[in-house]
Design a protein around this motif. Structure first.
Motif, PDB file in Angstrom:
ATOM      1  N   ALA A   1      -3.859   1.287  -0.446  1.00  0.00           N
ATOM      2  CA  ALA A   1      -4.092   0.097  -1.261  1.00  0.00           C
ATOM      3  C   ALA A   1      -5.032   0.406  -2.414  1.00  0.00           C
ATOM      4  O   ALA A   1      -4.807  -0.008  -3.559  1.00  0.00           O
ATOM      5  CB  ALA A   1      -4.645  -1.025  -0.394  1.00  0.00           C
TER       6      ALA A   1
ATOM      7  N   LEU B   1      -2.249  -7.257  -4.302  1.00  0.00           N
ATOM      8  CA  LEU B   1      -1.535  -6.534  -3.263  1.00  0.00           C
ATOM      9  C   LEU B   1      -2.034  -6.955  -1.890  1.00  0.00           C
ATOM     10  O   LEU B   1      -3.240  -6.962  -1.631  1.00  0.00           O
ATOM     11  CB  LEU B   1      -1.743  -5.027  -3.399  1.00  0.00           C
ATOM     12  CG  LEU B   1      -1.427  -4.342  -4.719  1.00  0.00           C
ATOM     13  CD1 LEU B   1      -2.580  -4.450  -5.702  1.00  0.00           C
ATOM     14  CD2 LEU B   1      -1.100  -2.871  -4.487  1.00  0.00           C
TER      15      LEU B   1
ATOM     16  N   ARG C   1       4.452  -0.679  -2.947  1.00  0.00           N
ATOM     17  CA  ARG C   1       3.559   0.014  -3.883  1.00  0.00           C
ATOM     18  C   ARG C   1       4.261   0.281  -5.205  1.00  0.00           C
ATOM     19  O   ARG C   1       3.698   0.041  -6.274  1.00  0.00           O
ATOM     20  CB  ARG C   1       3.072   1.320  -3.261  1.00  0.00           C
ATOM     21  CG  ARG C   1       2.055   2.078  -4.117  1.00  0.00           C
ATOM     22  CD  ARG C   1       1.667   3.391  -3.450  1.00  0.00           C
ATOM     23  NE  ARG C   1       0.499   3.988  -4.087  1.00  0.00           N
ATOM     24  CZ  ARG C   1       0.527   4.738  -5.170  1.00  0.00           C
ATOM     25  NH1 ARG C   1       1.698   4.987  -5.770  1.00  0.00           N
ATOM     26  NH2 ARG C   1      -0.568   5.242  -5.673  1.00  0.00           N
TER      27      ARG C   1
ATOM     28  N   ALA D   1      -3.218   2.302  -5.095  1.00  0.00           N
ATOM     29  CA  ALA D   1      -2.337   1.447  -5.891  1.00  0.00           C
ATOM     30  C   ALA D   1      -3.137   0.636  -6.899  1.00  0.00           C
ATOM     31  O   ALA D   1      -2.742   0.488  -8.061  1.00  0.00           O
ATOM     32  CB  ALA D   1      -1.532   0.531  -4.975  1.00  0.00           C
TER      33      ALA D   1
ATOM     34  N   SER E   1       0.812  -1.215   0.000  1.00  0.00           N
ATOM     35  CA  SER E   1       0.000   0.000   0.000  1.00  0.00           C
ATOM     36  C   SER E   1       0.849   1.270   0.000  1.00  0.00           C
ATOM     37  O   SER E   1       0.339   2.365  -0.216  1.00  0.00           O
ATOM     38  CB  SER E   1      -0.932   0.016   1.214  1.00  0.00           C
ATOM     39  OG  SER E   1      -0.186  -0.017   2.427  1.00  0.00           O
TER      40      SER E   1
END
Length: 253
Positions: free
Chosen positions: A43, A34, A19, A46, A14
């Motif tokens: 998050a 992720l 990331r 991303a 995140s």
């Protein structure tokens, strides 16, 4: 597009290195899952960045210190994206603290996140790769701290050395399955982990002065090495390590 058609899983993605690496793999054609612990906004950001590149992405919350998180992350990622080709173990913490009065919980939490969590994540990813039957790549985000000490990192440096050792042993255990296991050793990278430590301008300038390339690292500096190890260009590379430190390690004398 070195990762076109591949699925990459990244823990601790995140923010920071995780990331950057997740988005960088998507830039090279990968779909990405992720793992993150608390930063939902990070998050989601991303995932949005990856989807803007035309790739699929999914963010799955879980504390890697809990062994059950490993199986949950791998299962849900594969359910969403179909398979796993590369796994990047990046999640880690480094709560700086002096050695003589190190709290037991600080030590144990660092071990559970950085080393125990990595062990179970790598094990779960490897089992899924073995089931798939066509190999894969496992990359551990170790650290220059695996090679040198740190006064306020006596709980952290052993975990990073342990990660590299895990990759060496896993490379032997998994080679017969065509699963490659390698380590990256970032130097001083500007992330949330060290932002308070480097807030002192004099300390930061001193650190920069020890790096032959003249600057501290950015999370994006880890993209190229990660993509290489995840790609077929590294098909005969396993049990290896790569310093990504601007030359810091060789200039420490």
């Amino acid at each position: 597009m070195l990762l076109e058609g591949k699925v990459v899983l990244v823990t601790g993605a995140s923010a920071g290195i995780g990331r950057a690496v997740a988005i960088g793999c998507a830039e090279h054609g990968a779909d990405v899952a992720l793992n993150f612990s608390r930063d939902q906004a990070g998050a989601d950001g991303a995932v949005a960045a990856i989807e803007a590149l035309g790739r699929r992405a999914v963010a799955i919350q879980g504390d890697v210190a809990d062994p059950q998180t490993a199986r949950d992350f791998i299962d849900r990622a594969v359910d969403a994206l179909g398979r796993i080709d590369a796994f990047v173990n990046n999640a880690g913490i480094c709560p700086f603290h002096a050695f003589l009065d190190m709290p037991v919980e600080t030590f144990e939490r660092t071990m559970r996140v950085n080393l125990h969590g990595a062990y179970f994540m790598v094990q779960a990813a490897a089992n899924r790769m073995v089931e798939q039957g066509d190999g894969g790549s496992i990359i551990a985000m170790s650290s220059i701290s695996a090679l040198v000490g740190g006064e306020y990192q006596t709980h952290y440096t052993p975990t990073k050395a342990g990660l590299h050792s895990l990759m060496q042993s896993a490379a032997i255990a998994l080679g017969r399955h065509n699963i490659r296991c390698n380590s990256l050793f970032p130097g001083t990278i500007l992330t949330d982990i060290n932002k308070d430590d480097l807030a002192d301008e004099n300390k930061r300038r001193s650190m920069e002065g020890r790096v032959p390339l003249g600057r501290l690292g950015q999370p994006e500096d880890l993209i190229g090495p990660t993509v290489f190890l995840a790609s077929d260009l590294a098909r005969y590379v396993t049990g290896a390590s790569l310093l990504v430190d601007g030359g810091l390690y060789v200039n420490l004398q």
